[in-house]
Scaffold this motif. Sequence first.
Motif, PDB file in Angstrom:
ATOM      1  N   MET A 192     -23.042  66.419 147.085  1.00 39.06           N
ATOM      2  CA  MET A 192     -21.811  65.778 147.536  1.00 39.06           C
ATOM      3  C   MET A 192     -21.657  64.411 146.887  1.00 39.06           C
ATOM      4  N   LYS A 193     -20.410  64.109 146.519  1.00 41.44           N
ATOM      5  CA  LYS A 193     -20.093  62.802 145.967  1.00 41.44           C
ATOM      6  C   LYS A 193     -19.767  61.845 147.108  1.00 41.44           C
ATOM      7  N   LYS A 194     -19.900  60.545 146.842  1.00 41.21           N
ATOM      8  CA  LYS A 194     -19.600  59.541 147.855  1.00 41.21           C
ATOM      9  C   LYS A 194     -18.155  59.668 148.349  1.00 41.21           C
ATOM     10  N   ALA A 195     -17.216  59.922 147.421  1.00 40.46           N
ATOM     11  CA  ALA A 195     -15.805  60.079 147.811  1.00 40.46           C
ATOM     12  C   ALA A 195     -15.629  61.251 148.770  1.00 40.46           C
ATOM     13  N   ASP A 196     -16.395  62.341 148.566  1.00 41.64           N
ATOM     14  CA  ASP A 196     -16.325  63.492 149.472  1.00 41.64           C
ATOM     15  C   ASP A 196     -16.750  63.091 150.873  1.00 41.64           C
ATOM     16  N   LEU A 197     -17.810  62.317 150.981  1.00 42.49           N
ATOM     17  CA  LEU A 197     -18.301  61.918 152.295  1.00 42.49           C
ATOM     18  C   LEU A 197     -17.347  60.954 152.995  1.00 42.49           C
ATOM     19  N   ILE A 198     -16.657  60.122 152.250  1.00 40.18           N
ATOM     20  CA  ILE A 198     -15.699  59.215 152.878  1.00 40.18           C
ATOM     21  C   ILE A 198     -14.498  60.004 153.394  1.00 40.18           C
ATOM     22  N   ASN A 199     -14.022  60.968 152.612  1.00 40.48           N
ATOM     23  CA  ASN A 199     -12.894  61.791 153.032  1.00 40.48           C
ATOM     24  C   ASN A 199     -13.305  62.845 154.044  1.00 40.48           C
ATOM     25  N   GLY A 200     -14.556  63.224 154.037  1.00 39.02           N
ATOM     26  CA  GLY A 200     -15.073  64.213 154.959  1.00 39.02           C
ATOM     27  C   GLY A 200     -15.278  65.562 154.301  1.00 39.02           C
ATOM     28  N   VAL A 201     -16.333  66.219 154.692  1.00 44.58           N
ATOM     29  CA  VAL A 201     -16.626  67.564 154.221  1.00 44.58           C
ATOM     30  C   VAL A 201     -16.815  68.474 155.437  1.00 44.58           C
ATOM     31  N   PHE A 202     -16.258  69.678 155.313  1.00 46.01           N
ATOM     32  CA  PHE A 202     -16.431  70.661 156.372  1.00 46.01           C
ATOM     33  C   PHE A 202     -17.776  71.343 156.196  1.00 46.01           C
ATOM     34  N   LEU A 203     -18.416  71.641 157.306  1.00 51.12           N
ATOM     35  CA  LEU A 203     -19.701  72.323 157.325  1.00 51.12           C
ATOM     36  C   LEU A 203     -19.584  73.556 158.223  1.00 51.12           C
ATOM     37  N   GLU A 204     -20.461  74.506 158.006  1.00 56.48           N
ATOM     38  CA  GLU A 204     -20.559  75.697 158.861  1.00 56.48           C
ATOM     39  C   GLU A 204     -19.198  76.380 159.061  1.00 56.48           C
ATOM     40  N   ASN A 205     -18.507  76.682 157.947  1.00 56.24           N
ATOM     41  CA  ASN A 205     -17.217  77.378 158.005  1.00 56.24           C
ATOM     42  C   ASN A 205     -16.196  76.672 158.901  1.00 56.24           C
ATOM     43  N   LYS A 206     -16.069  75.373 158.717  1.00 54.98           N
ATOM     44  CA  LYS A 206     -15.121  74.518 159.447  1.00 54.98           C
ATOM     45  C   LYS A 206     -15.440  74.412 160.939  1.00 54.98           C
ATOM     46  N   ARG A 207     -16.682  74.596 161.280  1.00 57.54           N
ATOM     47  CA  ARG A 207     -17.099  74.374 162.668  1.00 57.54           C
ATOM     48  C   ARG A 207     -17.418  72.898 162.900  1.00 57.54           C
ATOM     49  N   LYS A 208     -17.802  72.194 161.817  1.00 55.79           N
ATOM     50  CA  LYS A 208     -18.140  70.776 161.865  1.00 55.79           C
ATOM     51  C   LYS A 208     -17.516  70.072 160.678  1.00 55.79           C
ATOM     52  N   LYS A 209     -17.349  68.778 160.835  1.00 59.28           N
ATOM     53  CA  LYS A 209     -16.914  67.946 159.718  1.00 59.28           C
ATOM     54  C   LYS A 209     -17.765  66.681 159.733  1.00 59.28           C
ATOM     55  N   LYS A 210     -18.226  66.281 158.552  1.00 57.42           N
ATOM     56  CA  LYS A 210     -19.038  65.072 158.423  1.00 57.42           C
ATOM     57  C   LYS A 210     -18.339  64.128 157.457  1.00 57.42           C
ATOM     58  N   TRP A 211     -18.372  62.844 157.786  1.00 60.29           N
ATOM     59  CA  TRP A 211     -17.844  61.823 156.891  1.00 60.29           C
ATOM     60  C   TRP A 211     -18.588  60.522 157.125  1.00 60.29           C
ATOM     61  N   VAL A 212     -18.380  59.596 156.205  1.00 63.00           N
ATOM     62  CA  VAL A 212     -18.973  58.271 156.308  1.00 63.00           C
ATOM     63  C   VAL A 212     -17.866  57.310 156.732  1.00 63.00           C
ATOM     64  N   ASP A 213     -18.092  56.597 157.820  1.00 69.50           N
ATOM     65  CA  ASP A 213     -17.133  55.620 158.311  1.00 69.50           C
ATOM     66  C   ASP A 213     -16.892  54.558 157.235  1.00 69.50           C
ATOM     67  N   LYS A 214     -15.630  54.336 156.873  1.00 70.88           N
ATOM     68  CA  LYS A 214     -15.298  53.417 155.778  1.00 70.88           C
ATOM     69  C   LYS A 214     -15.746  51.989 156.050  1.00 70.88           C
ATOM     70  N   LYS A 215     -15.615  51.542 157.288  1.00 75.51           N
ATOM     71  CA  LYS A 215     -15.960  50.150 157.613  1.00 75.51           C
ATOM     72  C   LYS A 215     -17.465  49.930 157.671  1.00 75.51           C
ATOM     73  N   SER A 216     -18.162  50.824 158.345  1.00 74.74           N
ATOM     74  CA  SER A 216     -19.593  50.594 158.596  1.00 74.74           C
ATOM     75  C   SER A 216     -20.503  51.279 157.576  1.00 74.74           C
ATOM     76  N   GLY A 217     -20.024  52.361 156.942  1.00 75.70           N
ATOM     77  CA  GLY A 217     -20.859  53.125 156.031  1.00 75.70           C
ATOM     78  C   GLY A 217     -21.809  54.077 156.740  1.00 75.70           C
ATOM     79  N   HIS A 218     -21.599  54.320 158.041  1.00 74.28           N
ATOM     80  CA  HIS A 218     -22.482  55.186 158.824  1.00 74.28           C
ATOM     81  C   HIS A 218     -21.870  56.578 159.014  1.00 74.28           C
ATOM     82  N   SER A 219     -22.730  57.557 159.196  1.00 69.20           N
ATOM     83  CA  SER A 219     -22.310  58.948 159.373  1.00 69.20           C
ATOM     84  C   SER A 219     -21.527  59.143 160.659  1.00 69.20           C
ATOM     85  N   SER A 220     -20.515  60.004 160.574  1.00 67.22           N
ATOM     86  CA  SER A 220     -19.719  60.418 161.725  1.00 67.22           C
ATOM     87  C   SER A 220     -19.563  61.929 161.659  1.00 67.22           C
ATOM     88  N   PHE A 221     -19.345  62.548 162.810  1.00 71.45           N
ATOM     89  CA  PHE A 221     -19.182  64.000 162.884  1.00 71.45           C
ATOM     90  C   PHE A 221     -18.055  64.361 163.835  1.00 71.45           C
TER      91      PHE A 221
END
Length: 182
Positions: A2-31
């Motif tokens: 995964m590219k950094k841009a993908d994580l900021i915009n969010g990536v779907f996991l487990e056939n769209k059961r989950k979505k993960k992204w990096v919070d733009k302000k803090s740089g921390h993972s969100s789900f």
Amino acid sequence: MMKKADLINGVFLENKRKKKWVDKKSGHSSFMLYPRALSIVWGNVNDYWTWKCFKDMSDDNVEVVKLITICWLDVQGKLEISELSPEVDYEIVFMVRLAKGCSGWELPNTLKLSLPNGQVRERHVCLYEEPKGQWLELNVGNFRTTKGDRGEVSFNFTNTAGHWKCGLLFKGALIRPQKMSP
């Protein structure tokens, strides 16, 4: 990979059961755990629940679930705490919406957070006077991650008082860095 841009915009996991992204302000993972990633009692019984596609903010279709009618409401979610950023204050919120014509929400609902260290936090919320037709964020609770955390953080939304209720939509459970007060 995964590219950094993908994580900021969010990536779907487990056939769209989950979505993960990096919070733009803090740089921390969100789900976001969508309803198919949650355990919903009688969730596959068409007399009680209906599943619909919904356009997410990212312009992707995701599934939401609408309560038709039920007397025993129990929605549970969990996430490995190691998937979250260490040394961060997180909050978990259920994203719900009351449909026009909903009923049975006079009694309080229980929101429960269980942490891997055995701590359990519980709160009660009443939806009776909440606005209809807009997404609500019901805060389940807050917690802090530490380096090397292991185990699952689990959370529940229940209303098992035995009376019938209808008209609640679940978009999912959001796990994000806690919002700081201004």
